[in-house]
Design an enzyme around this catalytic site. Sequence first.
Site, PDB file in Angstrom:
ATOM      1  N   ASN A  10      -8.160 -30.670 -52.610  1.00 40.33           N
ATOM      2  CA  ASN A  10      -7.502 -30.303 -51.887  1.00 40.33           C
ATOM      3  C   ASN A  10      -8.651 -29.924 -50.056  1.00 40.33           C
ATOM      4  O   ASN A  10      -9.316 -28.918 -51.063  1.00 40.33           O
ATOM      5  CB  ASN A  10      -6.258 -29.902 -50.898  1.00 40.33           C
ATOM      6  CG  ASN A  10      -4.356 -30.678 -52.085  1.00 40.33           C
ATOM      7  OD1 ASN A  10      -5.448 -31.764 -52.404  1.00 40.33           O
ATOM      8  ND2 ASN A  10      -3.933 -29.573 -52.401  1.00 40.33           N
ATOM      9  N   ASN A  42      -9.774 -26.051 -57.495  1.00 45.34           N
ATOM     10  CA  ASN A  42     -10.241 -24.013 -57.805  1.00 45.34           C
ATOM     11  C   ASN A  42     -10.629 -23.305 -58.803  1.00 45.34           C
ATOM     12  O   ASN A  42     -10.785 -22.658 -59.236  1.00 45.34           O
ATOM     13  CB  ASN A  42      -8.744 -23.017 -56.937  1.00 45.34           C
ATOM     14  CG  ASN A  42      -8.785 -23.289 -55.070  1.00 45.34           C
ATOM     15  OD1 ASN A  42      -9.475 -23.897 -54.840  1.00 45.34           O
ATOM     16  ND2 ASN A  42      -7.613 -23.832 -54.607  1.00 45.34           N
ATOM     17  N   ASN A 179       3.688 -18.282 -63.154  1.00 41.15           N
ATOM     18  CA  ASN A 179       3.327 -16.974 -62.715  1.00 41.15           C
ATOM     19  C   ASN A 179       4.966 -17.343 -62.310  1.00 41.15           C
ATOM     20  O   ASN A 179       6.358 -17.346 -63.474  1.00 41.15           O
ATOM     21  CB  ASN A 179       3.409 -16.859 -60.931  1.00 41.15           C
ATOM     22  CG  ASN A 179       4.208 -17.317 -60.373  1.00 41.15           C
ATOM     23  OD1 ASN A 179       4.807 -18.545 -60.436  1.00 41.15           O
ATOM     24  ND2 ASN A 179       3.597 -18.173 -59.211  1.00 41.15           N
ATOM     25  N   LEU A 215       1.841 -11.856 -63.426  1.00 44.06           N
ATOM     26  CA  LEU A 215       2.655 -11.197 -62.949  1.00 44.06           C
ATOM     27  C   LEU A 215       1.816 -10.117 -61.127  1.00 44.06           C
ATOM     28  O   LEU A 215       2.009  -8.656 -61.442  1.00 44.06           O
ATOM     29  CB  LEU A 215       2.509  -9.691 -63.998  1.00 44.06           C
ATOM     30  CG  LEU A 215       3.537  -9.590 -64.962  1.00 44.06           C
ATOM     31  CD1 LEU A 215       3.255  -8.556 -66.659  1.00 44.06           C
ATOM     32  CD2 LEU A 215       5.129 -10.701 -64.816  1.00 44.06           C
ATOM     33  N   ASP A 241      -7.735  -9.625 -51.118  1.00 41.13           N
ATOM     34  CA  ASP A 241      -6.948 -10.600 -50.447  1.00 41.13           C
ATOM     35  C   ASP A 241      -6.766 -11.653 -51.740  1.00 41.13           C
ATOM     36  O   ASP A 241      -7.278 -12.020 -52.524  1.00 41.13           O
ATOM     37  CB  ASP A 241      -7.739 -11.976 -49.483  1.00 41.13           C
ATOM     38  CG  ASP A 241      -7.032 -13.216 -49.313  1.00 41.13           C
ATOM     39  OD1 ASP A 241      -6.044 -13.383 -49.709  1.00 41.13           O
ATOM     40  OD2 ASP A 241      -8.031 -14.161 -49.160  1.00 41.13           O
ATOM     41  N   ASP A 247      -5.062 -19.031 -59.416  1.00 38.93           N
ATOM     42  CA  ASP A 247      -6.748 -20.563 -59.513  1.00 38.93           C
ATOM     43  C   ASP A 247      -7.637 -19.035 -60.663  1.00 38.93           C
ATOM     44  O   ASP A 247      -8.120 -20.217 -62.132  1.00 38.93           O
ATOM     45  CB  ASP A 247      -7.087 -20.766 -58.925  1.00 38.93           C
ATOM     46  CG  ASP A 247      -5.770 -22.147 -58.267  1.00 38.93           C
ATOM     47  OD1 ASP A 247      -4.527 -22.559 -58.813  1.00 38.93           O
ATOM     48  OD2 ASP A 247      -6.112 -21.780 -57.011  1.00 38.93           O
TER      49      ASP A 247
HETATM   50  P1  ATP Z   1      -1.593 -17.529 -56.096  1.00 38.48           P
HETATM   51  O1  ATP Z   1      -0.469 -18.644 -56.112  1.00 38.48           O
HETATM   52  O2  ATP Z   1      -1.927 -15.819 -54.977  1.00 38.48           O
HETATM   53  O3  ATP Z   1      -2.821 -17.692 -56.525  1.00 38.48           O
HETATM   54  P2  ATP Z   1      -0.194 -16.579 -58.715  1.00 38.48           P
HETATM   55  O4  ATP Z   1       1.220 -16.183 -57.996  1.00 38.48           O
HETATM   56  O5  ATP Z   1      -0.305 -17.770 -59.144  1.00 38.48           O
HETATM   57  O6  ATP Z   1      -1.171 -16.032 -57.055  1.00 38.48           O
HETATM   58  P3  ATP Z   1      -0.534 -13.749 -59.956  1.00 38.48           P
HETATM   59  O7  ATP Z   1       0.298 -14.013 -60.379  1.00 38.48           O
HETATM   60  O8  ATP Z   1       0.195 -13.743 -58.330  1.00 38.48           O
HETATM   61  O9  ATP Z   1      -0.587 -15.166 -59.534  1.00 38.48           O
HETATM   62  O10 ATP Z   1      -1.970 -13.102 -60.120  1.00 38.48           O
HETATM   63  C1  ATP Z   1      -2.563 -14.029 -61.240  1.00 38.48           C
HETATM   64  C2  ATP Z   1      -3.705 -12.946 -61.430  1.00 38.48           C
HETATM   65  O11 ATP Z   1      -4.376 -12.036 -60.858  1.00 38.48           O
HETATM   66  C3  ATP Z   1      -2.356 -11.292 -62.287  1.00 38.48           C
HETATM   67  O12 ATP Z   1      -1.711 -12.357 -63.036  1.00 38.48           O
HETATM   68  C4  ATP Z   1      -3.820 -10.568 -61.802  1.00 38.48           C
HETATM   69  O13 ATP Z   1      -3.812 -10.970 -62.915  1.00 38.48           O
HETATM   70  C5  ATP Z   1      -4.786 -10.712 -60.770  1.00 38.48           C
HETATM   71  N1  ATP Z   1      -3.928 -10.105 -59.593  1.00 38.48           N
HETATM   72  C6  ATP Z   1      -3.262 -10.839 -58.589  1.00 38.48           C
HETATM   73  N2  ATP Z   1      -3.326  -9.616 -57.734  1.00 38.48           N
HETATM   74  C7  ATP Z   1      -3.258  -8.806 -58.133  1.00 38.48           C
HETATM   75  C8  ATP Z   1      -4.154  -7.605 -57.758  1.00 38.48           C
HETATM   76  N3  ATP Z   1      -3.450  -7.279 -56.623  1.00 38.48           N
HETATM   77  N4  ATP Z   1      -4.427  -6.210 -58.100  1.00 38.48           N
HETATM   78  C9  ATP Z   1      -5.778  -6.230 -59.908  1.00 38.48           C
HETATM   79  N5  ATP Z   1      -5.337  -8.660 -59.770  1.00 38.48           N
HETATM   80  C10 ATP Z   1      -4.513  -9.156 -59.552  1.00 38.48           C
END
Ligand code: ATP
Length: 298
Positions: A10, A42, A179, A215, A241, A247
């Site tokens: 995209n 990504n 997630n 998580l 950010d 991804d």
């Molecule tokens: P997004 O859609 O924003 O890409 P998501 O909801 O698919 O994210 P998340 O669980 O939020 O997935 O994040 C994926 C991984 O990234 C987590 O398992 C963790 O390893 C890492 N991560 C996310 N946020 C943080 C943070 N604030 N500090 C450290 N690691 C993080």
Amino acid sequence: MSVTVVGSLNEDVVVTVDRLPGRGETVIGSAVAVLPGGKGANQAAAAGRLGTGVHMVGRVGADPAAGRQLAALADARVNVGRVQRTEGTPTGTATIPVEADGGENLIVVVPGANAELTPADVDVESVHRAGVLLLQLETPLDTVRAAAAATRGTVVLNPAPSQPLPADLLARVDVLVPNEHELRQLADAPAGELSPAELAELARGLGARSTVVTLGARGALVVPADGPAHVQGPPPVRPVDTTGAGDCFCGALSSALDRGETLADAVRYAVTAAALSTTGAGARGALPDDDEVQALLA
Ligand code: ATP
């Protein structure tokens, strides 16, 4: 071996606003950024930056956006020989107004050429022979299903955006990577706080071999095919950010599995790579290389 990604490309048009508009309202934005995106691309870019051999299978339009997407992937060392241009259909676009204070956003996706990716498109050598086949749900479900059925490699599925999944697809998945929100939707779980043990129980009921639940700042919950579940916490980083952290996680996990790492080690690697990706702006802005990840793991 190598990682093959079958998925979306995209163009993200990110517009900065003070406040999101209400229905029928016009607001003035202060900045616009045109960035490469799409969950498939990504994740491919994350694996490519980590030094893994990556093939992308997907569709773009025959428009200027297509050239920008292919160039961005090639820049991340992703092989784009199997990304086809589709006449008469635009490259997929996500339009994302985001509040300047880092608050709320809205996302409108026009799938465009991503919706034209067919089962016949995935009947290719890079899918058949992949060490790891990495899939998401931004392309048609029949195509995702066909790819999973066609490969001899390890199948990793990131079930995003969330939708109900047929049992035959889940039965072909070696590692499901939802997630917490996606896990709850797939398992039809009631609202309310759930412990890691309760999340693991939901994951085991889905039908994939293993599941890794991301998580956010707490890291990831590993639910292996056999043996107890455990949470892998992230290394200490200062997140700027978190866009695209999921991804990066999927790309890094697939890279490590492709190298033959155990699931637990691959998750440790992915948690570290994803944490590093949060230290810069944008979905692909701070994708780490392997040296940076290894330095933090040491
Ligand atoms: P997004 O859609 O924003 O890409 P998501 O909801 O698919 O994210 P998340 O669980 O939020 O997935 O994040 C994926 C991984 O990234 C987590 O398992 C963790 O390893 C890492 N991560 C996310 N946020 C943080 C943070 N604030 N500090 C450290 N690691 C993080």
